[in-house]
Design a protein around this motif. Structure first.
Motif, PDB file in Angstrom:
ATOM      1  N   TYR A 185       0.817  -1.220   0.000  1.00  0.00           N
ATOM      2  CA  TYR A 185       0.000   0.000   0.000  1.00  0.00           C
ATOM      3  C   TYR A 185       0.846   1.263   0.000  1.00  0.00           C
ATOM      4  N   ILE A 186       0.316   2.251  -0.698  1.00  0.00           N
ATOM      5  CA  ILE A 186       1.017   3.525  -0.843  1.00  0.00           C
ATOM      6  C   ILE A 186       1.214   4.205   0.521  1.00  0.00           C
ATOM      7  N   GLU A 187       0.314   3.938   1.476  1.00  0.00           N
ATOM      8  CA  GLU A 187       0.368   4.630   2.770  1.00  0.00           C
ATOM      9  C   GLU A 187       1.679   4.384   3.509  1.00  0.00           C
ATOM     10  N   ASN A 188       2.236   3.168   3.412  1.00  0.00           N
ATOM     11  CA  ASN A 188       3.552   2.936   4.045  1.00  0.00           C
ATOM     12  C   ASN A 188       4.655   2.783   2.990  1.00  0.00           C
ATOM     13  N   GLY A 189       4.435   3.433   1.862  1.00  0.00           N
ATOM     14  CA  GLY A 189       5.472   3.445   0.812  1.00  0.00           C
ATOM     15  C   GLY A 189       5.640   2.121   0.095  1.00  0.00           C
ATOM     16  N   PHE A 190       4.616   1.271   0.155  1.00  0.00           N
ATOM     17  CA  PHE A 190       4.657  -0.048  -0.504  1.00  0.00           C
ATOM     18  C   PHE A 190       5.683  -0.984   0.136  1.00  0.00           C
ATOM     19  N   ALA A 191       5.776  -0.934   1.453  1.00  0.00           N
ATOM     20  CA  ALA A 191       6.664  -1.848   2.189  1.00  0.00           C
ATOM     21  C   ALA A 191       6.203  -3.290   2.018  1.00  0.00           C
ATOM     22  N   LEU A 192       7.067  -4.234   2.401  1.00  0.00           N
ATOM     23  CA  LEU A 192       6.718  -5.656   2.325  1.00  0.00           C
ATOM     24  C   LEU A 192       5.443  -5.905   3.143  1.00  0.00           C
ATOM     25  N   PRO A 193       4.447  -6.562   2.545  1.00  0.00           N
ATOM     26  CA  PRO A 193       3.234  -6.891   3.311  1.00  0.00           C
ATOM     27  C   PRO A 193       3.592  -7.815   4.481  1.00  0.00           C
ATOM     28  N   SER A 237      14.194  -3.605   3.324  1.00  0.00           N
ATOM     29  CA  SER A 237      15.177  -3.535   4.407  1.00  0.00           C
ATOM     30  C   SER A 237      15.736  -4.929   4.694  1.00  0.00           C
ATOM     31  N   ARG A 238      16.836  -4.953   5.433  1.00  0.00           N
ATOM     32  CA  ARG A 238      17.425  -6.233   5.841  1.00  0.00           C
ATOM     33  C   ARG A 238      16.416  -7.050   6.666  1.00  0.00           C
ATOM     34  N   ALA A 239      15.677  -6.367   7.536  1.00  0.00           N
ATOM     35  CA  ALA A 239      14.703  -7.077   8.381  1.00  0.00           C
ATOM     36  C   ALA A 239      13.608  -7.720   7.521  1.00  0.00           C
ATOM     37  N   GLU A 240      13.158  -7.003   6.501  1.00  0.00           N
ATOM     38  CA  GLU A 240      12.130  -7.566   5.617  1.00  0.00           C
ATOM     39  C   GLU A 240      12.661  -8.810   4.886  1.00  0.00           C
ATOM     40  N   LEU A 241      13.906  -8.729   4.449  1.00  0.00           N
ATOM     41  CA  LEU A 241      14.477  -9.871   3.719  1.00  0.00           C
ATOM     42  C   LEU A 241      14.717 -11.051   4.655  1.00  0.00           C
ATOM     43  N   GLU A 242      15.107 -10.772   5.894  1.00  0.00           N
ATOM     44  CA  GLU A 242      15.270 -11.860   6.878  1.00  0.00           C
ATOM     45  C   GLU A 242      13.925 -12.556   7.120  1.00  0.00           C
ATOM     46  N   ALA A 243      12.863 -11.768   7.162  1.00  0.00           N
ATOM     47  CA  ALA A 243      11.526 -12.354   7.361  1.00  0.00           C
ATOM     48  C   ALA A 243      11.144 -13.232   6.163  1.00  0.00           C
ATOM     49  N   GLU A 283      21.277   1.405   2.496  1.00  0.00           N
ATOM     50  CA  GLU A 283      22.005   0.196   2.123  1.00  0.00           C
ATOM     51  C   GLU A 283      21.140  -0.692   1.222  1.00  0.00           C
ATOM     52  N   PHE A 284      21.731  -1.208   0.158  1.00  0.00           N
ATOM     53  CA  PHE A 284      21.028  -2.221  -0.626  1.00  0.00           C
ATOM     54  C   PHE A 284      21.299  -3.593  -0.015  1.00  0.00           C
ATOM     55  N   VAL A 285      20.256  -4.340   0.267  1.00  0.00           N
ATOM     56  CA  VAL A 285      20.420  -5.708   0.764  1.00  0.00           C
ATOM     57  C   VAL A 285      19.708  -6.668  -0.185  1.00  0.00           C
ATOM     58  N   SER A 286      20.421  -7.743  -0.512  1.00  0.00           N
ATOM     59  CA  SER A 286      19.886  -8.790  -1.386  1.00  0.00           C
ATOM     60  C   SER A 286      19.706 -10.056  -0.562  1.00  0.00           C
ATOM     61  N   PRO A 287      18.760 -10.921  -0.937  1.00  0.00           N
ATOM     62  CA  PRO A 287      18.734 -12.248  -0.313  1.00  0.00           C
ATOM     63  C   PRO A 287      20.086 -12.960  -0.493  1.00  0.00           C
ATOM     64  N   GLY A 288      20.812 -12.593  -1.539  1.00  0.00           N
ATOM     65  CA  GLY A 288      22.141 -13.162  -1.777  1.00  0.00           C
ATOM     66  C   GLY A 288      23.170 -12.725  -0.749  1.00  0.00           C
ATOM     67  N   HIS A 289      22.827 -11.749   0.053  1.00  0.00           N
ATOM     68  CA  HIS A 289      23.736 -11.323   1.128  1.00  0.00           C
ATOM     69  C   HIS A 289      23.455 -12.071   2.429  1.00  0.00           C
ATOM     70  N   LEU A 290      22.369 -12.848   2.476  1.00  0.00           N
ATOM     71  CA  LEU A 290      22.013 -13.590   3.685  1.00  0.00           C
ATOM     72  C   LEU A 290      22.538 -15.020   3.563  1.00  0.00           C
ATOM     73  N   ASP A 291      22.768 -15.659   4.698  1.00  0.00           N
ATOM     74  CA  ASP A 291      23.265 -17.036   4.617  1.00  0.00           C
ATOM     75  C   ASP A 291      22.102 -18.027   4.516  1.00  0.00           C
ATOM     76  N   SER A 292      22.433 -19.283   4.269  1.00  0.00           N
ATOM     77  CA  SER A 292      21.497 -20.426   4.272  1.00  0.00           C
ATOM     78  C   SER A 292      20.489 -20.455   3.131  1.00  0.00           C
ATOM     79  N   LEU A 293      20.622 -19.543   2.174  1.00  0.00           N
ATOM     80  CA  LEU A 293      19.626 -19.510   1.089  1.00  0.00           C
ATOM     81  C   LEU A 293      20.120 -20.136  -0.223  1.00  0.00           C
ATOM     82  N   ASP A 294      21.306 -20.758  -0.182  1.00  0.00           N
ATOM     83  CA  ASP A 294      21.905 -21.266  -1.426  1.00  0.00           C
ATOM     84  C   ASP A 294      20.944 -22.095  -2.275  1.00  0.00           C
TER      85      ASP A 294
END
Lengths: 417, 417
Positions: free
Chosen positions: A150-158, A188-194, A221-232
């Motif tokens: 939603y536009i109200e929170n800038g289209f953050a991860l649901p 954000s990193r937290a969204e990608l961790e979730a 900061e740009f964070v990719s799932p490729g920057h997190l561990d255990s996702l190979d």
């Protein structure tokens, strides 16, 4: 001639159902406007006006082959090696063997979807999303299950529980795009961790379209799932040189994964179409050595444009947009009845001092019917002077548009319905 | 870390079933042979050793853009206009509006199949056929129904009643390739007229892969379904600059049709992947002005190679091949037990004066299980000196190959079984 009444074979249902580009539908109206002598500000497309790095152009001019031959299906060893150097500099552990070079990010996505998800299975995508995801999934007979942002929170991860509600036995993957096209939202990193926790728990593929990786603003900061561990085994990265180096015409992308089965399957697709473009790979090797000063200049330019655009939009009565952290798009909410009708009207009927603007109706970026009717995507791919003039046009257009919603109350009612 | 025992999501069944390239399977053996210091004559691939026309190379070196931008999804107006000029010179009535420029012939075929034929529907293809047709159909969930053509009559078009036997409600198209890869067979006007009658009677699409159009020998006429009348709604032409100009690395093809529905559907696929490569289109404009002398020289060269190859093969005991009218391939019948085993053995165990040859087992070009076990495809993409040495190798190899069939009787039994 024996066949007086010739029949006509029918096209496939896929060919029929394949969605038309929601942006290109307006092209005839833009052409008409130009024929009538109007200046049209093109804020509708993702074609940047930024110059391609000189090193890439020089590399094209200095090719020294006499036979324009196939390269390896997975891309040349030289390019894959150089590209892995680029990834190393961006915090990834990616080897040349993880990379399959593709005909643009589009082909990488098409292959990833078909290699991972069967006909009649499902992929979850936060919406609004890049309109062509509908086409890539249609081609593979895969169903998109959208989750509204939603536009109200800038289209953050649901919220993750919204994803969990949609996960069934048919769900094979989640597709994200960060920085996002069309919203500009930077996960954000937290969204990608979730998301990581979610895909590991449910054993899903996580496909990330990182076309806009370089375009992050305000020091974020740009964070990719490729920057997190255990996702190979779960992560598939989609990349392209198109936006990074303003080299959309090179048609050079990449599918990157450490999942051996996905890689082996994707390689079969790559071999079937023989090879990615050869000259583009030569130029893209040079591109990796593009100096940081090039990107600094580009980021500064886009930041200025975004600041101007966001400020101009939010100053208009009844208009709202958030301040996106990346890419070069914003989705703005307008006091209008129907974004498709409005965008057509801008080209077909409106002008201000012989100028008008071309925008992308947000409806094409939603999978949910009716969503996005009061939103447009604006690409800031023109310089600040042009953006200023375009915003002047937009403000005046909104005042005279016959489908303008008269009050904040009307706007609210449109949103609710 | 919560996830001690990580799962692994499964790839799709399409990804699993997608056929691996039958030629590339031998690549590790070729690499091993080279590491052992052997000279390997590559007669296995369709990468010509012919130089690309100088005009194309010069066009690449003289690009003058500063932004390597997307072109139109259907290709630039300049290139489509110039390409229609090429077709006009080759007896077609093709306008720029009939043309959709693609990422190689491969993409043109992928789009044509998906736009015309649904998941679970069928396409009839005379076999042996270009191995990647299996991949393009697999991607769309389309079933190939093969019809055998035979080496004894040079792989001519099978009788029309064989096609009629296979036509059901699921049949949507017939796919041909002339001059043919892998057989080199050039379809006659009479054969194409018979196919025309068939597709009109049964209302099927006729898809023709014309990658090798320029390569016709002994003064034989090239005839396309596009040269016949009444096929506007049924005919889809697949073209590419790859072989014509020895520009396989350009990745530039075209899908051409006068059927408005197919064109509209194909355009949606083209729009979804945004655009074909930009530099290749600039070079391909120049290519249309390639002087006839270039082609005359190439045709002479290929004719000499073919003559040498065909004569050498037919001189060997137990070997037979016909004298193909086009392309740069022959399929030869050899006195061997298993062409896959033989081609692997050539690389892995055999050498003659430290030389060996790489051939393509014909099994990969057949859809019928077991077919092609005593056949190989030989591409004459090396000069006559190399071909002469390669044929010397082959003759010696056939004499010492442990799986050689001893007599004509053995050969016959293999064919029958």
């Amino acid at each position: 001639m024996d066949f007086l009444f010739l029949g006509m074979p029918k096209i496939s249902s896929t060919g029929f159902l394949m969605p038309a580009s929601p942006i290109r539908k307006l092209t005839p109206f833009a052409e008409k406007a130009k024929q009538e002598g109007k200046i049209v500000y093109h804020l509708n497309i993702g074609q940047p006006d930024i110059e391609t790095p000189a090193g890439m152009i020089e590399a094209i001019k200095h090719i020294d082959f006499k036979i324009w031959a196939y390269t390896q299906s997975e891309g040349t060893p030289e390019y894959r090696s150089k590209l892995s150097e680029y990834y190393h500099n961006h915090g990834y552990h990616i080897t040349p063997e993880d990379i399959i070079v593709t005909d643009g990010g589009s082909e990488a996505l098409t292959i990833a979807i078909s290699a991972c998800i069967d006909y009649d299975e499902e992929i979850i995508v936060p919406e609004p999303f890049y309109a062509n995801y509908n086409a890539f999934t249609c081609l593979a007979g895969v169903t998109v299950r959208p989750i509204r942002s939603y536009i109200e929170n800038g289209f953050a991860l649901p919220p993750i529980h919204e994803f969990e509600k949609l996960i069934t036995k048919k769900t094979k993957a989640i597709l994200i795009c960060s920085p996002n096209n069309p919203t500009g939202y930077l996960y954000s990193r937290a969204e990608l961790e979730a998301l990581k926790k979610l895909v590991l728990e449910h054993d899903l593929f996580l496909i990330a379209d990182e076309a806009y990786r370089e375009f992050c603003y305000d020091g974020q900061e740009f964070v990719s799932p490729g920057h997190l561990d255990s996702l190979d085994n779960h992560f598939i990265m989609i990349d392209t040189v198109s936006k990074r180096y303003s080299a959309c015409g090179a048609r050079l992308g990449a599918l990157i994964t450490k999942n051996k089965d996905v890689h082996a399957a994707a390689l079969k697709y790559a071999q079937a179409r023989l090879a990615p473009p050869a000259v583009a790979q030569i130029a893209a090797i040079a591109a990796v050595d593009t100096p940081q000063s090039y990107f600094d200049k580009v980021i500064n330019e886009y930041t200025e444009r975004r600041n101007l655009l966001v400020a101009s939009l939010n100053k208009m009565e009844g208009v709202f947009c958030s301040n996106p952290g990346g890419a070069f798009y914003v989705v703005a909410k307008l006091p209008i009845d129907d974004s498709d009708a409005f965008c057509e009207w801008l080209l077909d009927e409106f002008d201000y001092k012989n100028q008008t603007i071309m925008l992308a109706p947000a409806t094409g970026f939603y999978s949910t019917p009716g969503a996005g009717k009061d939103e447009v995507r604006i690409a800031y791919v023109l310089n600040t002077n042009a953006i200023a003039r375009a915003m002047e046009c937009l403000e005046i257009a909104l005042n005279v548009y016959p489908g303008r919603l008269l009050s904040t109350k009307d706007v609210h009612e449109t949103i609710i319905h």
